[in-house]
Every structure is written in structure tokens, then in C-alpha cells.
Design a protein around this motif. Structure first.
Motif, PDB file in Angstrom:
ATOM      1  N   TRP A 149      92.039 117.566  25.207  1.00  0.00           N
ATOM      2  CA  TRP A 149      93.020 116.537  24.861  1.00  0.00           C
ATOM      3  C   TRP A 149      92.915 115.370  25.843  1.00  0.00           C
ATOM      4  O   TRP A 149      92.939 114.211  25.438  1.00  0.00           O
ATOM      5  CB  TRP A 149      94.432 117.128  24.889  1.00  0.00           C
ATOM      6  N   ARG A 150      92.781 115.666  27.116  1.00  0.00           N
ATOM      7  CA  ARG A 150      92.649 114.606  28.128  1.00  0.00           C
ATOM      8  C   ARG A 150      91.388 113.787  27.892  1.00  0.00           C
ATOM      9  O   ARG A 150      91.398 112.566  28.020  1.00  0.00           O
ATOM     10  CB  ARG A 150      92.633 115.209  29.530  1.00  0.00           C
ATOM     11  N   TRP A 151      90.287 114.469  27.579  1.00  0.00           N
ATOM     12  CA  TRP A 151      89.045 113.749  27.304  1.00  0.00           C
ATOM     13  C   TRP A 151      89.232 112.801  26.127  1.00  0.00           C
ATOM     14  O   TRP A 151      88.742 111.677  26.148  1.00  0.00           O
ATOM     15  CB  TRP A 151      87.923 114.725  26.988  1.00  0.00           C
ATOM     16  N   GLU A 152      89.914 113.253  25.096  1.00  0.00           N
ATOM     17  CA  GLU A 152      90.138 112.426  23.907  1.00  0.00           C
ATOM     18  C   GLU A 152      90.980 111.197  24.219  1.00  0.00           C
ATOM     19  O   GLU A 152      90.837 110.165  23.565  1.00  0.00           O
ATOM     20  CB  GLU A 152      90.845 113.236  22.820  1.00  0.00           C
ATOM     21  N   HIS A 153      91.863 111.293  25.200  1.00  0.00           N
ATOM     22  CA  HIS A 153      92.795 110.211  25.499  1.00  0.00           C
ATOM     23  C   HIS A 153      92.417 109.383  26.721  1.00  0.00           C
ATOM     24  O   HIS A 153      93.139 108.454  27.071  1.00  0.00           O
ATOM     25  CB  HIS A 153      94.206 110.784  25.657  1.00  0.00           C
TER      26      HIS A 153
ATOM     27  N   PHE B 179      85.132 110.096  24.863  1.00  0.00           N
ATOM     28  CA  PHE B 179      84.799 111.294  24.092  1.00  0.00           C
ATOM     29  C   PHE B 179      85.002 110.987  22.614  1.00  0.00           C
ATOM     30  O   PHE B 179      85.974 110.335  22.237  1.00  0.00           O
ATOM     31  CB  PHE B 179      85.697 112.462  24.521  1.00  0.00           C
ATOM     32  N   PRO B 180      84.098 111.444  21.764  1.00  0.00           N
ATOM     33  CA  PRO B 180      84.212 111.140  20.330  1.00  0.00           C
ATOM     34  C   PRO B 180      85.525 111.629  19.720  1.00  0.00           C
ATOM     35  O   PRO B 180      85.958 112.757  19.966  1.00  0.00           O
ATOM     36  CB  PRO B 180      83.033 111.892  19.718  1.00  0.00           C
ATOM     37  N   ALA B 181      86.131 110.776  18.947  1.00  0.00           N
ATOM     38  CA  ALA B 181      87.385 111.125  18.270  1.00  0.00           C
ATOM     39  C   ALA B 181      87.102 112.136  17.159  1.00  0.00           C
ATOM     40  O   ALA B 181      86.079 112.056  16.480  1.00  0.00           O
ATOM     41  CB  ALA B 181      88.025 109.879  17.690  1.00  0.00           C
TER      42      ALA B 181
ATOM     43  N   ARG C  26      93.871 120.184  11.502  1.00  0.00           N
ATOM     44  CA  ARG C  26      92.775 120.772  12.273  1.00  0.00           C
ATOM     45  C   ARG C  26      91.817 119.662  12.650  1.00  0.00           C
ATOM     46  O   ARG C  26      91.653 118.687  11.927  1.00  0.00           O
ATOM     47  CB  ARG C  26      92.051 121.841  11.450  1.00  0.00           C
ATOM     48  N   LYS C  27      91.173 119.818  13.795  1.00  0.00           N
ATOM     49  CA  LYS C  27      90.247 118.800  14.285  1.00  0.00           C
ATOM     50  C   LYS C  27      88.808 119.294  14.183  1.00  0.00           C
ATOM     51  O   LYS C  27      88.513 120.441  14.514  1.00  0.00           O
ATOM     52  CB  LYS C  27      90.553 118.457  15.743  1.00  0.00           C
ATOM     53  N   PHE C  28      87.944 118.376  13.757  1.00  0.00           N
ATOM     54  CA  PHE C  28      86.523 118.649  13.657  1.00  0.00           C
ATOM     55  C   PHE C  28      85.776 117.494  14.317  1.00  0.00           C
ATOM     56  O   PHE C  28      86.127 116.335  14.124  1.00  0.00           O
ATOM     57  CB  PHE C  28      86.091 118.787  12.193  1.00  0.00           C
ATOM     58  N   TYR C  29      84.761 117.828  15.074  1.00  0.00           N
ATOM     59  CA  TYR C  29      84.004 116.835  15.834  1.00  0.00           C
ATOM     60  C   TYR C  29      82.594 116.742  15.271  1.00  0.00           C
ATOM     61  O   TYR C  29      81.939 117.763  15.051  1.00  0.00           O
ATOM     62  CB  TYR C  29      83.948 117.243  17.310  1.00  0.00           C
ATOM     63  N   GLU C  30      82.132 115.513  15.067  1.00  0.00           N
ATOM     64  CA  GLU C  30      80.778 115.311  14.549  1.00  0.00           C
ATOM     65  C   GLU C  30      79.771 115.703  15.621  1.00  0.00           C
ATOM     66  O   GLU C  30      79.787 115.155  16.725  1.00  0.00           O
ATOM     67  CB  GLU C  30      80.559 113.851  14.178  1.00  0.00           C
TER      68      GLU C  30
ATOM     69  N   GLU D  11      77.011 113.531  25.168  1.00  0.00           N
ATOM     70  CA  GLU D  11      76.379 114.335  26.218  1.00  0.00           C
ATOM     71  C   GLU D  11      75.206 113.580  26.848  1.00  0.00           C
ATOM     72  O   GLU D  11      75.054 113.567  28.072  1.00  0.00           O
ATOM     73  CB  GLU D  11      75.875 115.661  25.646  1.00  0.00           C
ATOM     74  N   ARG D  12      74.381 112.966  26.004  1.00  0.00           N
ATOM     75  CA  ARG D  12      73.229 112.212  26.525  1.00  0.00           C
ATOM     76  C   ARG D  12      73.689 111.030  27.379  1.00  0.00           C
ATOM     77  O   ARG D  12      73.108 110.753  28.431  1.00  0.00           O
ATOM     78  CB  ARG D  12      72.336 111.731  25.377  1.00  0.00           C
ATOM     79  N   ALA D  13      74.719 110.344  26.935  1.00  0.00           N
ATOM     80  CA  ALA D  13      75.238 109.203  27.695  1.00  0.00           C
ATOM     81  C   ALA D  13      75.790 109.659  29.040  1.00  0.00           C
ATOM     82  O   ALA D  13      75.580 108.997  30.064  1.00  0.00           O
ATOM     83  CB  ALA D  13      76.319 108.481  26.890  1.00  0.00           C
TER      84      ALA D  13
END
Length: 74
Positions: free
Chosen positions: A25-29, A35-37, A44-48, A56-58
Motif C-alpha cells: 500500500w505504501r509503495w502504491e501511494h 509502483f504500478p497502479a 480485488r487488485k491485479f497488477y500488470e 523492477e528494471r527501473a
């Protein structure tokens, strides 16, 4: 042929990084840590996966990018 995007549910993202839900949650905010939204479906949350991998590469590139410290710049 259309390329399909893979999505990770929150549980898989937590396992991938070994972090708690609060950390995610902290990463998202955190604007300093882009961090990708997630995509939200029925609360429910799903991440591409491609966006997670790009993040990760960045992060890896930023960690290995030698930037002079304030002491070195002086």
C-alpha cells in the motif's frame, strides 16, 4: 494475433517481493517510488506483469547508476 497481458493478484505480488500488504500500500501511494497502479475488479487488485517487470528494471538501473554524492561533488 493479440498479445495478452498477464496480471498478478495482490497475493502473488506480496509473495514476489516478500512484503506485507501495508508495504505494498505504501509503495502504491509513494510518489517517489512509482509502483504500478493496480487494476481493480470487484474490490480485488491485479497488477500488470509487464509493468511490474518494467518497474523492477527501473529500480535495478537506479540502484546501479553511479550518482556522485554531495561529498564527491564538492
Amino acid at each position: 494475433m493479440t498479445a495478452e497481458t498477464s496480471y498478478l493478484p495482490t497475493k502473488k505480488v506480496l509473495q514476489r517481493y516478500g512484503v506485507s500488504a501495508m508495504t505494498l500500500w505504501r509503495w502504491e501511494h509513494d510518489a517517489a517510488l512509482p509502483f504500478p497502479a493496480p487494476l481493480k475488479i470487484n474490490k480485488r487488485k491485479f497488477y500488470e506483469l509487464p509493468r511490474i517487470e518494467a518497474w523492477e528494471r527501473a529500480r535495478a538501473a537506479a540502484a546501479t547508476d553511479p550518482k556522485p554524492s554531495a561529498a564527491e561533488a564538492a
